[in-house]
Design a protein around this motif. Structure first.
Motif, PDB file in Angstrom:
ATOM      1  N   SER A  24      53.564 122.750 -31.344  1.00 39.57           N
ATOM      2  CA  SER A  24      52.975 121.415 -31.459  1.00 39.57           C
ATOM      3  C   SER A  24      53.675 120.370 -30.604  1.00 39.57           C
ATOM      4  O   SER A  24      53.093 119.350 -30.278  1.00 39.57           O
ATOM      5  CB  SER A  24      53.008 120.949 -32.914  1.00 39.57           C
ATOM      6  OG  SER A  24      54.341 120.645 -33.283  1.00 39.57           O
ATOM      7  N   ASP A  26      55.770 118.469 -31.681  1.00 39.14           N
ATOM      8  CA  ASP A  26      56.086 117.379 -32.605  1.00 39.14           C
ATOM      9  C   ASP A  26      56.884 117.916 -33.795  1.00 39.14           C
ATOM     10  O   ASP A  26      56.923 119.120 -34.020  1.00 39.14           O
ATOM     11  CB  ASP A  26      54.789 116.746 -33.129  1.00 39.14           C
ATOM     12  CG  ASP A  26      53.997 116.060 -32.036  1.00 39.14           C
ATOM     13  OD1 ASP A  26      54.615 115.351 -31.234  1.00 39.14           O
ATOM     14  OD2 ASP A  26      52.780 116.242 -31.984  1.00 39.14           O
ATOM     15  N   SER A  55      54.646 116.220 -38.755  1.00 44.51           N
ATOM     16  CA  SER A  55      53.924 115.161 -38.045  1.00 44.51           C
ATOM     17  C   SER A  55      52.430 115.199 -38.364  1.00 44.51           C
ATOM     18  O   SER A  55      51.840 116.257 -38.519  1.00 44.51           O
ATOM     19  CB  SER A  55      54.128 115.319 -36.545  1.00 44.51           C
ATOM     20  OG  SER A  55      53.400 114.333 -35.846  1.00 44.51           O
ATOM     21  N   ILE A  56      51.820 114.024 -38.412  1.00 47.25           N
ATOM     22  CA  ILE A  56      50.390 113.924 -38.728  1.00 47.25           C
ATOM     23  C   ILE A  56      49.571 113.543 -37.500  1.00 47.25           C
ATOM     24  O   ILE A  56      48.351 113.647 -37.498  1.00 47.25           O
ATOM     25  CB  ILE A  56      50.162 112.886 -39.866  1.00 47.25           C
ATOM     26  CG1 ILE A  56      48.834 113.175 -40.601  1.00 47.25           C
ATOM     27  CG2 ILE A  56      50.210 111.460 -39.337  1.00 47.25           C
ATOM     28  CD1 ILE A  56      48.706 112.482 -41.936  1.00 47.25           C
ATOM     29  N   ILE A  57      50.241 113.139 -36.433  1.00 43.09           N
ATOM     30  CA  ILE A  57      49.536 112.546 -35.285  1.00 43.09           C
ATOM     31  C   ILE A  57      48.453 113.461 -34.719  1.00 43.09           C
ATOM     32  O   ILE A  57      47.324 113.054 -34.516  1.00 43.09           O
ATOM     33  CB  ILE A  57      50.548 112.150 -34.187  1.00 43.09           C
ATOM     34  CG1 ILE A  57      51.404 110.987 -34.694  1.00 43.09           C
ATOM     35  CG2 ILE A  57      49.844 111.769 -32.902  1.00 43.09           C
ATOM     36  CD1 ILE A  57      52.492 110.537 -33.734  1.00 43.09           C
ATOM     37  N   LYS A  58      48.798 114.730 -34.453  1.00 42.18           N
ATOM     38  CA  LYS A  58      47.814 115.615 -33.810  1.00 42.18           C
ATOM     39  C   LYS A  58      46.623 115.925 -34.724  1.00 42.18           C
ATOM     40  O   LYS A  58      45.581 116.345 -34.240  1.00 42.18           O
ATOM     41  CB  LYS A  58      48.495 116.896 -33.320  1.00 42.18           C
ATOM     42  CG  LYS A  58      49.332 116.667 -32.057  1.00 42.18           C
ATOM     43  CD  LYS A  58      49.383 117.905 -31.172  1.00 42.18           C
ATOM     44  CE  LYS A  58      49.974 117.583 -29.805  1.00 42.18           C
ATOM     45  NZ  LYS A  58      51.393 117.202 -29.852  1.00 42.18           N
ATOM     46  N   GLU A  93      44.992 113.692 -36.121  1.00 37.03           N
ATOM     47  CA  GLU A  93      44.004 112.676 -35.743  1.00 37.03           C
ATOM     48  C   GLU A  93      43.480 112.903 -34.330  1.00 37.03           C
ATOM     49  O   GLU A  93      42.288 112.799 -34.087  1.00 37.03           O
ATOM     50  CB  GLU A  93      44.615 111.271 -35.855  1.00 37.03           C
ATOM     51  CG  GLU A  93      43.604 110.178 -35.508  1.00 37.03           C
ATOM     52  CD  GLU A  93      44.090 108.784 -35.899  1.00 37.03           C
ATOM     53  OE1 GLU A  93      44.662 108.617 -36.987  1.00 37.03           O
ATOM     54  OE2 GLU A  93      43.901 107.852 -35.094  1.00 37.03           O
ATOM     55  N   THR A  94      44.388 113.261 -33.416  1.00 38.71           N
ATOM     56  CA  THR A  94      43.949 113.384 -32.018  1.00 38.71           C
ATOM     57  C   THR A  94      43.262 114.720 -31.734  1.00 38.71           C
ATOM     58  O   THR A  94      42.411 114.803 -30.866  1.00 38.71           O
ATOM     59  CB  THR A  94      45.129 113.204 -31.043  1.00 38.71           C
ATOM     60  OG1 THR A  94      46.132 114.194 -31.343  1.00 38.71           O
ATOM     61  CG2 THR A  94      45.747 111.832 -31.177  1.00 38.71           C
ATOM     62  N   LYS A  95      43.655 115.782 -32.443  1.00 37.56           N
ATOM     63  CA  LYS A  95      43.060 117.104 -32.162  1.00 37.56           C
ATOM     64  C   LYS A  95      42.368 117.724 -33.370  1.00 37.56           C
ATOM     65  O   LYS A  95      41.853 118.825 -33.273  1.00 37.56           O
ATOM     66  CB  LYS A  95      44.157 118.072 -31.693  1.00 37.56           C
ATOM     67  CG  LYS A  95      44.778 117.704 -30.360  1.00 37.56           C
ATOM     68  CD  LYS A  95      45.637 118.864 -29.861  1.00 37.56           C
ATOM     69  CE  LYS A  95      46.074 118.632 -28.417  1.00 37.56           C
ATOM     70  NZ  LYS A  95      46.891 119.730 -27.914  1.00 37.56           N
ATOM     71  N   GLY A 141      53.588 120.760 -26.267  1.00 37.78           N
ATOM     72  CA  GLY A 141      52.410 120.516 -27.087  1.00 37.78           C
ATOM     73  C   GLY A 141      51.341 119.696 -26.384  1.00 37.78           C
ATOM     74  O   GLY A 141      50.320 119.357 -26.968  1.00 37.78           O
ATOM     75  N   ILE A 186      47.972 107.145 -36.863  1.00 37.74           N
ATOM     76  CA  ILE A 186      49.023 107.453 -35.885  1.00 37.74           C
ATOM     77  C   ILE A 186      50.193 106.471 -35.948  1.00 37.74           C
ATOM     78  O   ILE A 186      51.351 106.863 -36.034  1.00 37.74           O
ATOM     79  CB  ILE A 186      48.441 107.505 -34.459  1.00 37.74           C
ATOM     80  CG1 ILE A 186      47.517 108.725 -34.352  1.00 37.74           C
ATOM     81  CG2 ILE A 186      49.545 107.575 -33.415  1.00 37.74           C
ATOM     82  CD1 ILE A 186      46.817 108.865 -33.020  1.00 37.74           C
ATOM     83  N   GLU A 243      53.010 106.762 -38.404  1.00 34.98           N
ATOM     84  CA  GLU A 243      54.110 107.690 -38.108  1.00 34.98           C
ATOM     85  C   GLU A 243      55.043 107.124 -37.041  1.00 34.98           C
ATOM     86  O   GLU A 243      56.256 107.213 -37.168  1.00 34.98           O
ATOM     87  CB  GLU A 243      53.559 109.049 -37.658  1.00 34.98           C
ATOM     88  CG  GLU A 243      54.664 110.053 -37.360  1.00 34.98           C
ATOM     89  CD  GLU A 243      54.161 111.475 -37.200  1.00 34.98           C
ATOM     90  OE1 GLU A 243      53.278 111.907 -37.966  1.00 34.98           O
ATOM     91  OE2 GLU A 243      54.644 112.174 -36.297  1.00 34.98           O
TER      92      GLU A 243
END
Lengths: 308, 308, 308, 308
Positions: A94, A96, A100-103, A105-107, B95, D102, D105
């Protein structure tokens, strides 16, 4: 490989590694884990021929935590098949941190089954169709010990405080990645992480991985090779959180760590190892355990690129 | 390993893989690369005993592109040492896509030496102290061919159009990661990517990697084992761009691909392979080459977790 | 509005604000700007009736820096029209620092014309079709002083060291957002930022903005109202970098700041202000200037939500 | 301002705007909202002198949704003070969609009180100390109607399906931003969003905002000016989700929209408006309502930069 001197090298490894413990800290985000004694350090080696070597606090029980992600992945791949599993989770590092929660949202899909989001997605697939007892049987089989149980205190503690995991799960529920009931999924996930093992248990499991999934005594196949290719390759690329790349260079064994202080590793066709030490480095890996593995890899020639 | 049937399997692999070519496309972001014939497909295998096997368009020259990142890393590690190199670049999978700039802002240092930013940082370290000719000599040594040269048309084309690489380089210059002159660094980088090779050349280099860095004939050490542990482990975790995880599962060999259509891979202590086909998949890996490697891995038992 | 006491209030504002200077620092990323005397502080007010009030170091020249982005936007909107301009740049606050590159990768187009990337995109549109002299004439017209020139030392310094702006420009060139020649565009941009003004100059321009774009003496229209709606509304939402939201609350005037230490603000249909002080806060806004504006807003009732 | 022709202009605005309805869609992420009739369109204007004008489906009740975020912010600022509120939430446009996770975080604190995360953080502060009835009284006061109630069906629907909001809340609970009980906070938030109003109700509230917080009849102060500066300035910079910048240019009034189809706006010292139409554009703003506001702004000269 010459294994006669494993005992000596294990002892040296313990002495060498114990001096790094001061630089680490026990996990604090789960209150129950914060109670661990940071000075504990131990290891077990089990060869594919079934010989066992131990050192230090190898008999000490600890919670399996993220190392369980490899067993739940095996369970899901075996019972549901790779298509269903990889419809919900990717196969890539990842880049990250593990939580992490970011991906998401983005992926949308979690990058791989060894970060928290990915393991929760897999737990959702399992918990919809199987009981926790079904899963626990597999843990006991791999560890070769029928008395393995959940640590109720850690389980309660995680369940009560695992808010970031809740956030990950609700995010995936919102996007359709996690179709199962969120709280039931998390219950399975928290239980799965709270299973109590010792380093001998996990070294037994690691030896089965090293032995192509065959039972060490009977030679019966416990895990399909097609499943092992997935589970073990992901340990290479994603097993040590966002320190997987450096670990591959310095230690050179497929591995999976947990914040309970355990690290499982193995040398293909040779042996399985579990090191244990609750003091963690900044990436959440056992600091003493990491140094033991690096020492053992060097002295026993276990790096996959050991050379001639 | 039984190698008597390599020739037959190579031929079968070519037939099997050629049907995927239609799903791929040649790289278009460098105008000169867009001229490539997408139907080309070939491969070479060189065993550590020095036996050579070829199929299809193996004699066709193509530009080495990102595969060069492994050689420049060896060059830098050998001449400058790991401390200087890893002061400027990390060891972790990113990533993100190979040409992403985001982590240069959020984390400053490029994640690893095999993404563009990382390779440019390494090129900066080299170009400050060594000439391109010094580097080219190493390429020729590893490939076993003294007539290897830069493709001037591709070099000019990259230099003229490589605006995203310029952006990466100026960003690193701005943050102090790239201390060398930006345009001189890019000149080195574009030249290094534009070196013309064929699959026999790179299979020779791959076989040296498989042979622990020892010359196939003389047995002389060409690359230190400590350097190989770094270069080869990074091929495991980061060699196939953001498809490295899936490749590790499906093919199971350390590898490095380039948008010129080449993929280099090797099976430790056995053999080196280079496949070549300019039609790329959506991640920038040769689509025919990928399928050839998957086929060869399976039929020749080259996956590091092949089992028993 | 009662303006008889402006002079007194301006003097009080200077005394009040000068004590914050110690908490700020001059810009250091452009070597020439780092030479500024951080203790300078001054301001000018020009009413729409043409009355002028000054305090402190108002006569001191400084480089206009990002305040120029409002004039280049007016130039582009007037000469090319909004369709061409907003085909290349958005209208929204970015939520990121003024020099961030991240959204250029995730969204391609710069968020608005007042962050660096957006202003460079606009500079590209202008520099393809107009000379810098054409643009400079407009600056002189708005400031009401024909002797305004570029500070050659700052221009050379920015041009030599503006690596992050180069990175932004090459990124946009790579993605097709910036179609003009990159170095020519940057030359225009660096010159545009290096124009030398004093606070009287910019207060004159601010008064024209407050006066609906009409010349303060002749009443001739200098800027179309449709252009002013764009330029002034963007000052509300994006004028103070990533501190625009808090500034709107605390000061409540459309404004634009520059790292040279100037901040331009105006109260619609009342007056224009320019404050100047090279000591900057952590967001790159003049720290003394910000406090002067807050003081003046309160004491002169300039907040757009001043109440009854 | 000449207001004699408001009625005619309102009627023209309705005809003009209704043709855009076909390009929009009702919100679908809350099942109950998906049942709305997308062809509804209406508006109310209330002047600060208390004159009322209506057109179309102004009597139709709809849920207030995100427009409530301005009232809960007023409630929190009044009862807890700005220090406590802005210790948990920022004042800046986020540059991301209203439901993005996002920045929680990367920056921990929600960017402003008008994105979902920020409004949930504010709801946590309120729900710890006050009952929902306390809050509802304020809504009734501002709207001038005591019969205002929660729409139980929408509330149940949101509560059952609001998984993304759960994710945001658990993330903030995990990081310490949201200290209140998560489910109790969400219950308050979902109720607050499910309050049923019509456009006359919200136009009344908007007129109070335009009238510096004074009761339209009695002139009694209902909202402190220091609170209004915050609430109204944030409407300028963050009121229309990630379309706030363009709205400021095209319409030029402080505003707040909700996915129930309402948009509240006002012209300082003149009048308050509420438009209503459930068909939304891609950013979640009422498509017919947006066009009505643009039309009204132009024809009634309500843009804050209307000119002379």
């Amino acid at each position: 490989m010459e294994l006669t001197n494993i005992e000596t090298i294990l002892n040296d490894a313990l002495i060498h590694s114990s001096k790094y413990i001061d630089d680490g800290n026990v996990a604090t985000y789960i209150p129950e884990l914060a109670k661990a004694d940071k000075n504990l350090l131990g290891a077990s080696i089990v060869t594919i021929e079934g010989k066992r070597y131990h050192v230090g606090d190898w008999h000490q029980e600890f919670t399996i935590q993220s190392i369980s992600k490899t067993i739940s992945l095996i369970f899901a791949l075996h019972n549901l098949g790779p298509e269903i599993v990889f419809n919900k989770v990717g196969m890539e590092p990842s880049g990250d941190p593990f939580n992490s929660i970011i991906k998401l949202e983005t992926k949308k899909y979690p990058s791989n089954p060894y970060i928290n989001a990915g393991a929760i997605a897999v737990a959702g697939l399992i918990s919809e169709r199987y009981s926790f007892e079904d899963y626990l049987k597999l843990v006991r089989l791999f560890c070769g010990r029928n008395s393995i149980e959940v640590d109720e205190n850690v389980y309660m503690s995680e369940s009560k405080t695992g808010m970031l995991n809740r956030s990950l799960a609700y995010m995936m529920n919102s996007s359709g990645v996690l179709e199962a009931d969120v709280e039931k999924t998390l219950d399975f996930y928290f239980k799965m992480c709270s299973v109590k093992v010792n380093s001998n248990d996990l070294a037994n499991y690691a030896a089965i991985l090293a032995n192509d999934g065959l039972d060490l005594k009977s030679g019966d196949r416990l895990i399909d090779n097609s499943i092992l290719k997935i589970v073990k390759s992901l340990m290479l690329t994603c097993g040590m959180y966002d320190g997987s790349g450096e670990f591959a260079i310095r230690v050179g064994m497929p591995a999976k760590s947990g914040v309970g202080g355990g690290i499982l590793a193995f040398a293909e066709n040779k042996l399985g190892i579990c090191v244990f030490g609750p003091a963690l480095d900044s990436q959440g890996n056992s600091i003493g355990g990491y140094h033991m593995l690096e020492y053992l890899s060097k002295e026993l020639g276990l790096h996959y690129f050991s050379g001639k």
